[in-house]
Design a protein around this motif. Structure first.
Motif, PDB file in Angstrom:
ATOM      1  N   VAL A  70     -23.470 -70.111  43.901  1.00  0.00           N
ATOM      2  CA  VAL A  70     -22.265 -69.463  44.428  1.00  0.00           C
ATOM      3  C   VAL A  70     -21.959 -68.181  43.666  1.00  0.00           C
ATOM      4  O   VAL A  70     -21.677 -67.134  44.267  1.00  0.00           O
ATOM      5  N   ALA A  71     -22.019 -68.229  42.328  1.00  0.00           N
ATOM      6  CA  ALA A  71     -21.729 -67.039  41.539  1.00  0.00           C
ATOM      7  C   ALA A  71     -22.713 -65.921  41.858  1.00  0.00           C
ATOM      8  O   ALA A  71     -22.327 -64.751  41.997  1.00  0.00           O
ATOM      9  N   ALA A  72     -23.999 -66.254  41.977  1.00  0.00           N
ATOM     10  CA  ALA A  72     -25.008 -65.243  42.288  1.00  0.00           C
ATOM     11  C   ALA A  72     -24.816 -64.677  43.692  1.00  0.00           C
ATOM     12  O   ALA A  72     -24.955 -63.463  43.912  1.00  0.00           O
ATOM     13  N   ALA A  73     -24.508 -65.547  44.644  1.00  0.00           N
ATOM     14  CA  ALA A  73     -24.324 -65.097  46.026  1.00  0.00           C
ATOM     15  C   ALA A  73     -23.132 -64.160  46.149  1.00  0.00           C
ATOM     16  O   ALA A  73     -23.188 -63.141  46.858  1.00  0.00           O
ATOM     17  N   VAL A  74     -22.036 -64.483  45.472  1.00  0.00           N
ATOM     18  CA  VAL A  74     -20.857 -63.613  45.509  1.00  0.00           C
ATOM     19  C   VAL A  74     -21.178 -62.265  44.875  1.00  0.00           C
ATOM     20  O   VAL A  74     -20.820 -61.198  45.408  1.00  0.00           O
ATOM     21  N   ARG A  75     -21.873 -62.263  43.750  1.00  0.00           N
ATOM     22  CA  ARG A  75     -22.244 -61.006  43.097  1.00  0.00           C
ATOM     23  C   ARG A  75     -23.122 -60.167  44.018  1.00  0.00           C
ATOM     24  O   ARG A  75     -22.928 -58.955  44.152  1.00  0.00           O
ATOM     25  N   ALA A  76     -24.116 -60.793  44.643  1.00  0.00           N
ATOM     26  CA  ALA A  76     -25.020 -60.062  45.523  1.00  0.00           C
ATOM     27  C   ALA A  76     -24.287 -59.489  46.729  1.00  0.00           C
ATOM     28  O   ALA A  76     -24.543 -58.359  47.152  1.00  0.00           O
ATOM     29  N   ALA A  77     -23.370 -60.269  47.296  1.00  0.00           N
ATOM     30  CA  ALA A  77     -22.628 -59.802  48.463  1.00  0.00           C
ATOM     31  C   ALA A  77     -21.764 -58.596  48.130  1.00  0.00           C
ATOM     32  O   ALA A  77     -21.558 -57.719  48.978  1.00  0.00           O
ATOM     33  N   ARG A  78     -21.280 -58.531  46.906  1.00  0.00           N
ATOM     34  CA  ARG A  78     -20.372 -57.450  46.534  1.00  0.00           C
ATOM     35  C   ARG A  78     -21.088 -56.236  45.951  1.00  0.00           C
ATOM     36  O   ARG A  78     -20.545 -55.130  45.988  1.00  0.00           O
ATOM     37  N   THR A  79     -22.281 -56.440  45.421  1.00  0.00           N
ATOM     38  CA  THR A  79     -22.980 -55.320  44.781  1.00  0.00           C
ATOM     39  C   THR A  79     -24.135 -54.773  45.610  1.00  0.00           C
ATOM     40  O   THR A  79     -24.503 -53.604  45.466  1.00  0.00           O
ATOM     41  N   ALA A  80     -24.733 -55.591  46.474  1.00  0.00           N
ATOM     42  CA  ALA A  80     -25.864 -55.135  47.284  1.00  0.00           C
ATOM     43  C   ALA A  80     -25.822 -55.771  48.662  1.00  0.00           C
ATOM     44  O   ALA A  80     -26.777 -56.436  49.092  1.00  0.00           O
ATOM     45  N   PRO A  81     -24.729 -55.569  49.402  1.00  0.00           N
ATOM     46  CA  PRO A  81     -24.595 -56.254  50.704  1.00  0.00           C
ATOM     47  C   PRO A  81     -25.679 -55.861  51.697  1.00  0.00           C
ATOM     48  O   PRO A  81     -26.055 -56.666  52.550  1.00  0.00           O
ATOM     49  N   GLU A  82     -26.201 -54.629  51.582  1.00  0.00           N
ATOM     50  CA  GLU A  82     -27.234 -54.200  52.522  1.00  0.00           C
ATOM     51  C   GLU A  82     -28.562 -54.922  52.303  1.00  0.00           C
ATOM     52  O   GLU A  82     -29.404 -54.994  53.206  1.00  0.00           O
ATOM     53  N   GLU A  83     -28.764 -55.475  51.108  1.00  0.00           N
ATOM     54  CA  GLU A  83     -29.997 -56.200  50.796  1.00  0.00           C
ATOM     55  C   GLU A  83     -29.916 -57.688  51.146  1.00  0.00           C
ATOM     56  O   GLU A  83     -30.935 -58.351  51.302  1.00  0.00           O
ATOM     57  N   LEU A  84     -28.702 -58.189  51.267  1.00  0.00           N
ATOM     58  CA  LEU A  84     -28.508 -59.632  51.290  1.00  0.00           C
ATOM     59  C   LEU A  84     -28.535 -60.211  52.703  1.00  0.00           C
ATOM     60  O   LEU A  84     -27.766 -59.801  53.572  1.00  0.00           O
ATOM     61  N   SER A  85     -29.433 -61.143  52.906  1.00  0.00           N
ATOM     62  CA  SER A  85     -29.412 -62.020  54.085  1.00  0.00           C
ATOM     63  C   SER A  85     -29.631 -63.421  53.543  1.00  0.00           C
ATOM     64  O   SER A  85     -30.728 -63.761  53.093  1.00  0.00           O
ATOM     65  N   ALA A  86     -28.591 -64.226  53.549  1.00  0.00           N
ATOM     66  CA  ALA A  86     -28.657 -65.527  52.883  1.00  0.00           C
ATOM     67  C   ALA A  86     -27.919 -66.588  53.677  1.00  0.00           C
ATOM     68  O   ALA A  86     -26.946 -66.310  54.386  1.00  0.00           O
ATOM     69  N   GLN A  87     -28.408 -67.797  53.532  1.00  0.00           N
ATOM     70  CA  GLN A  87     -27.795 -68.982  54.120  1.00  0.00           C
ATOM     71  C   GLN A  87     -27.661 -70.013  52.996  1.00  0.00           C
ATOM     72  O   GLN A  87     -28.661 -70.443  52.418  1.00  0.00           O
ATOM     73  N   LEU A  88     -26.435 -70.353  52.669  1.00  0.00           N
ATOM     74  CA  LEU A  88     -26.167 -71.326  51.609  1.00  0.00           C
ATOM     75  C   LEU A  88     -25.809 -72.656  52.250  1.00  0.00           C
ATOM     76  O   LEU A  88     -24.988 -72.712  53.173  1.00  0.00           O
ATOM     77  N   VAL A  89     -26.406 -73.728  51.744  1.00  0.00           N
ATOM     78  CA  VAL A  89     -26.185 -75.062  52.308  1.00  0.00           C
ATOM     79  C   VAL A  89     -25.836 -76.009  51.168  1.00  0.00           C
ATOM     80  O   VAL A  89     -26.647 -76.237  50.266  1.00  0.00           O
ATOM     81  N   PHE A  90     -24.632 -76.560  51.211  1.00  0.00           N
ATOM     82  CA  PHE A  90     -24.189 -77.529  50.213  1.00  0.00           C
ATOM     83  C   PHE A  90     -23.861 -78.841  50.932  1.00  0.00           C
ATOM     84  O   PHE A  90     -23.107 -78.852  51.897  1.00  0.00           O
ATOM     85  N   THR A  91     -24.432 -79.924  50.428  1.00  0.00           N
ATOM     86  CA  THR A  91     -24.425 -81.178  51.184  1.00  0.00           C
ATOM     87  C   THR A  91     -23.713 -82.310  50.443  1.00  0.00           C
ATOM     88  O   THR A  91     -23.543 -82.277  49.228  1.00  0.00           O
ATOM     89  N   PHE A  92     -23.377 -83.329  51.204  1.00  0.00           N
ATOM     90  CA  PHE A  92     -22.884 -84.580  50.620  1.00  0.00           C
ATOM     91  C   PHE A  92     -23.988 -85.625  50.700  1.00  0.00           C
ATOM     92  O   PHE A  92     -24.943 -85.509  51.470  1.00  0.00           O
ATOM     93  N   GLY A  93     -23.889 -86.647  49.878  1.00  0.00           N
ATOM     94  CA  GLY A  93     -24.728 -87.828  50.015  1.00  0.00           C
ATOM     95  C   GLY A  93     -26.212 -87.633  49.771  1.00  0.00           C
ATOM     96  O   GLY A  93     -27.006 -88.441  50.253  1.00  0.00           O
TER      97      GLY A  93
END
Length: 364
Positions: free
Chosen positions: A107-130
């Motif tokens: 999460v910390a890395a994704a937020v940093r990337a979105a704010r500092t290099a949004p043109e480079e970022l294409s990401a899908q984050l998946v957080f699961t239960f169980g």
């Protein structure tokens, strides 16, 4: 931008022992929304939720982690399992290594990337239960965007791992005939029969060894039988945890267990998840490894003993290259007094930030 250590502490202080993952998802959701991610929190079971967050319009890299933990009995710990305290370099608490520090780093890395290099970022984050109880949440996810690469932040002590063994949970059932405890000769003791099978399996030393994934393993995990001492038990159940390899498949394991079990034993599967193996020569995997470990791109590939959500996610994503890479210590997973290195968590965050901010060029 969230600090990964502070975020990991907040996650550890949430009790998500096979329940309550929605609270963790709701902690992460606003951080990602504020950074420009499109976030969905899905609650297929009360209090249990998956989170999917997407950024960018290009072909995404997928990063994943699970929000649940295994149980923690405070009586066996020397500190509060949900303290989230820091002692020197060690972050303390259930899930610190497995795998809330890894989730926080994503999460910390994704937020940093979105704010500092949004043109480079294409990401899908998946957080699961169980995940700990058989990838339950991953199996209930909505349709995901296909991805060429999947990074799982499970504990590897920041070493590159290119896959893991499969898992097969077999339930063995023996049936007998009940009788009075003072006349056991009139009954058939299912407990004694299945106990003999359990010992035969436990003592077997003939499990094969894979040249890549190491030895196949079989653990006698649980045994249930009997109602009270003065009754001959007429039913007994045993559950095995079997870790399979490319050379020792689930079918091979079933046949081997059937050969060791006493006649009449019923054998059914509670869980059957395939292993994962990415070639060290895969071009995209090599590029990702170089981004994560620019000073050591030729590290010898390793394969984990544990299973991950990749068993379910990889087929759903279109058979991507799978990298397992996270700050947790594998030897700390599921133990009492679980801890995780603070320095390793920061190192993971930096490595993932480097990967995400260069994803477009890495993918090519």
């Amino acid at each position: 931008m969230p600090d990964p250590i502070e975020l990991a502490q907040q996650l550890i202080r949430l009790d998500t022992r096979a329940a309550g993952e929605k609270a963790a998802a709701e902690l992460l959701a606003p951080l990602l929304t504020d950074a420009g991610f499109a976030v969905t929190v899905d609650e297929p079971r009360p209090g249990r939720a998956n989170l999917v967050a997407r950024f960018g319009t290009g072909t995404p890299i997928t990063l994943t982690g699970h929000l649940d933990t295994v149980p923690a009995d405070p009586a066996t710990w020397s500190f509060d399992p949900h303290s989230g305290e820091i002692d020197g370099d060690r972050l303390r608490g259930r899930g610190s290594s497995d795998m809330k520090a890894g989730v926080a780093a994503i999460v910390a890395a994704a937020v940093r990337a979105a704010r500092t290099a949004p043109e480079e970022l294409s990401a899908q984050l998946v957080f699961t239960f169980g995940e700990e109880t058989g990838c339950e949440g991953a199996s209930l996810l909505p349709e995901l965007i296909p991805s060429p690469a999947l990074l799982v932040a499970e504990p590897t002590a920041n070493r590159i791992v290119l896959g893991h063994k499969g898992v097969l949970w077999l339930r063995l059932t023996a049936h007998g005939r009940s009788a009075h405890g003072s006349r056991p000769e009139l009954g058939e003791n299912a407990l004694a029969a299945l106990a003999e099978t359990a010992v035969r399996i436990h003592r077997n030393e003939g499990w094969p060894v894979s040249p890549t994934h190491g030895p196949a393993t079989v653990n006698v995990g649980s045994f249930h039988s009997g109602v009270q001492p003065n009754l001959v038990p007429d039913r007994a159940e045993l559950v095995l945890d079997i870790r399979t390899t490319p050379e020792f498949t689930a079918d091979d394991a079933r046949a081997a267990i059937a050969g060791l079990a006493l006649p009449g034993t019923e054998i059914t599967a509670d869980l059957d998840l395939p292993g994962v193996a990415t070639s060290a020569e895969d071009p995209l995997a090599r590029a990702i490894v170089t981004a994560l470990h620019p000073g050591n791109p030729d590290q010898r590939p390793e394969y984990a003993t544990y299973f991950t959500d990749a068993s379910v996610l990889a087929p759903a994503l279109g058979s991507p290259a799978v990298i397992v890479y996270g700050p947790g210590d594998p030897d700390q997973a599921h133990v009492s007094d679980e801890t995780c290195s603070v320095a390793a968590t920061r190192e993971t965050t930096e490595a993932l930030t480097r990967l995400l901010t260069n994803w477009s060029s890495i993918r090519g």
